[in-house]
Write an enzyme that holds these catalytic residues in place. Sequence first.
Site, PDB file in Angstrom:
ATOM      1  N   ARG A   1     -42.661  27.206 -35.642  1.00 29.08           N
ATOM      2  CA  ARG A   1     -41.638  26.414 -34.941  1.00 29.08           C
ATOM      3  C   ARG A   1     -40.356  26.567 -35.741  1.00 29.08           C
ATOM      4  O   ARG A   1     -40.283  26.106 -36.893  1.00 29.08           O
ATOM      5  CB  ARG A   1     -42.044  24.946 -34.839  1.00 29.08           C
ATOM      6  CG  ARG A   1     -40.908  24.059 -34.370  1.00 29.08           C
ATOM      7  CD  ARG A   1     -41.346  22.664 -33.992  1.00 29.08           C
ATOM      8  NE  ARG A   1     -42.088  22.663 -32.739  1.00 29.08           N
ATOM      9  CZ  ARG A   1     -42.354  21.575 -32.026  1.00 29.08           C
ATOM     10  NH1 ARG A   1     -41.942  20.396 -32.439  1.00 29.08           N
ATOM     11  NH2 ARG A   1     -43.035  21.651 -30.893  1.00 29.08           N
TER      12      ARG A   1
ATOM     13  N   HIS B   1     -40.438  27.466 -25.080  1.00 23.75           N
ATOM     14  CA  HIS B   1     -41.599  26.697 -25.534  1.00 23.75           C
ATOM     15  C   HIS B   1     -42.784  27.117 -24.652  1.00 23.75           C
ATOM     16  O   HIS B   1     -43.245  26.351 -23.792  1.00 23.75           O
ATOM     17  CB  HIS B   1     -41.308  25.205 -25.398  1.00 23.75           C
ATOM     18  CG  HIS B   1     -42.198  24.324 -26.230  1.00 23.75           C
ATOM     19  ND1 HIS B   1     -43.204  24.816 -27.041  1.00 23.75           N
ATOM     20  CD2 HIS B   1     -42.247  22.964 -26.358  1.00 23.75           C
ATOM     21  CE1 HIS B   1     -43.813  23.800 -27.640  1.00 23.75           C
ATOM     22  NE2 HIS B   1     -43.262  22.672 -27.243  1.00 23.75           N
TER      23      HIS B   1
ATOM     24  N   GLN C   1     -46.049  24.937 -24.254  1.00 28.26           N
ATOM     25  CA  GLN C   1     -45.804  23.727 -23.464  1.00 28.26           C
ATOM     26  C   GLN C   1     -45.850  24.066 -21.970  1.00 28.26           C
ATOM     27  O   GLN C   1     -46.499  23.377 -21.181  1.00 28.26           O
ATOM     28  CB  GLN C   1     -44.428  23.154 -23.823  1.00 28.26           C
ATOM     29  CG  GLN C   1     -44.047  21.935 -23.001  1.00 28.26           C
ATOM     30  CD  GLN C   1     -44.914  20.727 -23.319  1.00 28.26           C
ATOM     31  OE1 GLN C   1     -45.055  20.374 -24.481  1.00 28.26           O
ATOM     32  NE2 GLN C   1     -45.492  20.083 -22.311  1.00 28.26           N
TER      33      GLN C   1
ATOM     34  N   ASP D   1     -36.601  16.525 -19.876  1.00 30.05           N
ATOM     35  CA  ASP D   1     -36.725  16.714 -21.326  1.00 30.05           C
ATOM     36  C   ASP D   1     -35.564  15.936 -21.959  1.00 30.05           C
ATOM     37  O   ASP D   1     -34.625  15.529 -21.259  1.00 30.05           O
ATOM     38  CB  ASP D   1     -36.629  18.227 -21.639  1.00 30.05           C
ATOM     39  CG  ASP D   1     -36.815  18.562 -23.113  1.00 30.05           C
ATOM     40  OD1 ASP D   1     -37.253  17.699 -23.892  1.00 30.05           O
ATOM     41  OD2 ASP D   1     -36.503  19.715 -23.492  1.00 30.05           O
TER      42      ASP D   1
ATOM     43  N   CYS E   1     -42.292  16.779 -21.535  1.00 30.67           N
ATOM     44  CA  CYS E   1     -43.007  17.464 -22.624  1.00 30.67           C
ATOM     45  C   CYS E   1     -43.283  16.518 -23.782  1.00 30.67           C
ATOM     46  O   CYS E   1     -44.223  16.729 -24.545  1.00 30.67           O
ATOM     47  CB  CYS E   1     -42.172  18.642 -23.107  1.00 30.67           C
ATOM     48  SG  CYS E   1     -40.493  18.186 -23.583  1.00 30.67           S
TER      49      CYS E   1
ATOM     50  N   ARG F   1     -52.443  20.473 -23.695  1.00 21.38           N
ATOM     51  CA  ARG F   1     -51.971  21.345 -24.774  1.00 21.38           C
ATOM     52  C   ARG F   1     -53.171  21.915 -25.547  1.00 21.38           C
ATOM     53  O   ARG F   1     -53.206  23.082 -25.897  1.00 21.38           O
ATOM     54  CB  ARG F   1     -51.056  20.570 -25.756  1.00 21.38           C
ATOM     55  CG  ARG F   1     -49.752  20.023 -25.162  1.00 21.38           C
ATOM     56  CD  ARG F   1     -48.762  21.104 -24.795  1.00 21.38           C
ATOM     57  NE  ARG F   1     -48.466  22.031 -25.869  1.00 21.38           N
ATOM     58  CZ  ARG F   1     -47.518  21.882 -26.793  1.00 21.38           C
ATOM     59  NH1 ARG F   1     -46.745  20.823 -26.764  1.00 21.38           N
ATOM     60  NH2 ARG F   1     -47.293  22.797 -27.718  1.00 21.38           N
TER      61      ARG F   1
HETATM   62  N1   CP Z   1     -43.979  18.744 -26.638  1.00 18.78           N
HETATM   63  C1   CP Z   1     -44.053  19.103 -27.933  1.00 18.78           C
HETATM   64  O1   CP Z   1     -43.983  20.285 -28.306  1.00 18.78           O
HETATM   65  O2   CP Z   1     -44.219  18.055 -28.780  1.00 18.78           O
HETATM   66  P1   CP Z   1     -44.125  18.094 -30.366  1.00 18.78           P
HETATM   67  O3   CP Z   1     -42.672  18.266 -30.722  1.00 18.78           O
HETATM   68  O4   CP Z   1     -44.682  16.772 -30.800  1.00 18.78           O
HETATM   69  O5   CP Z   1     -44.938  19.255 -30.869  1.00 18.78           O
HETATM   70  N1  NVA Z   2     -36.092  20.343 -26.048  1.00 20.75           N
HETATM   71  C1  NVA Z   2     -36.842  19.618 -27.044  1.00 20.75           C
HETATM   72  C2  NVA Z   2     -38.303  19.853 -26.862  1.00 20.75           C
HETATM   73  C3  NVA Z   2     -39.204  19.192 -27.858  1.00 20.75           C
HETATM   74  C4  NVA Z   2     -40.640  19.500 -27.654  1.00 20.75           C
HETATM   75  C5  NVA Z   2     -36.375  20.032 -28.422  1.00 20.75           C
HETATM   76  O1  NVA Z   2     -36.129  21.221 -28.631  1.00 20.75           O
HETATM   77  O2  NVA Z   2     -36.227  19.161 -29.282  1.00 20.75           O
END
Ligand code: CP
Ligand code: NVA
Length: 304
Positions: free
Chosen positions: A95, A122, A125, A216, A256, A284
């Site tokens: 990430r 993502h 997701q 989101d 999400c 997930r």
């Molecule tokens: N939706 C998602 O990826 O959640 P986290 O940021 O908790 O991993």
């Molecule tokens: N768009 C959000 C998604 C988190 C899972 C972010 O990037 O923070």
Amino acid sequence: MHLLSITDIDVPTALALAAKAKAKPQQFSHSLNGKTLAAIFEKPSTRTKLSFQVAITQLGGHFAEITGAHLLNGHEDAHDTANTIGQYADFLLARVHSHGQLEELAAHSPIPVINGLSDAEHPCQALADLLTIGELKGKKGVKVAFVGDCNNVCNSLLLGCALTGIDISVASPQGFGPKGEIIAKAAAYAKDSGSIIDYTCSPELAVKDADAVYTDVWVSMGEEQKAEEKASAFAGFQITQELMALAKPDAIFMHCLPAQKGKEVAKEVIEGPQSAIFQQAANRLHVQKAVLLMLANHKAEVNA
Ligand code: CP
Ligand code: NVA
């Protein structure tokens, strides 16, 4: 094979395998015996981290998070980091802020790299979202409305819908819609799958006849300095009960997570009876298993 974009994986196969792993988890309990999933997280995570950790464990393998990886403070480059991790582990989940950094890791990695969220996409997701939509709404004549910031989550969802024949209407304020490159890619997939895709600045138009209404956060991780600008740009884009009432009567609400209640969604909606957020979160786990099995090239299980 790496999973950086949802377009890197055969989505119908991944969804079918995830459904199988969900129905019969014991069938896969030794599939990845002795395998290690290494992980680097440059940003916080609850769902992605834990679901991958549980997924690899339930498949017989191990999860190893590298906290404080030298890569993250520039003390080691992607070449050396990726090649080193490949000496010990079988997959690398990352990430990161920048999708470019993920591409760089993948370019040098001897093992599959999995996008656990970048600024561009993502994919894991979106796979869980498509599984959830399929479970709750079926596969034919389904329309999703995405209302809000067309960022990583929206990009993967849009591409995923275009790949699988789901109609999607995206409503964002001017300047916060999908980028040209994503629109072009989605249009090309939609031509083959038959998806109808449209873009608007009107949440009311987008949710009309929708089977699922998705949003989101307005302010993604790493762009906290834009909070004020975005709060004013997104005024009128909250998913309220009134907006949900314009979708189909049995429409589901999707997010999400994590969510900012009272910002992109009203508390009554996200905590209400139409909300599918925990089914998304649950899925997930099953999708991560499918991803790991496909990347490990378990042909027998994938084709069974
Ligand atoms: N939706 C998602 O990826 O959640 P986290 O940021 O908790 O991993
Ligand atoms: N768009 C959000 C998604 C988190 C899972 C972010 O990037 O923070």
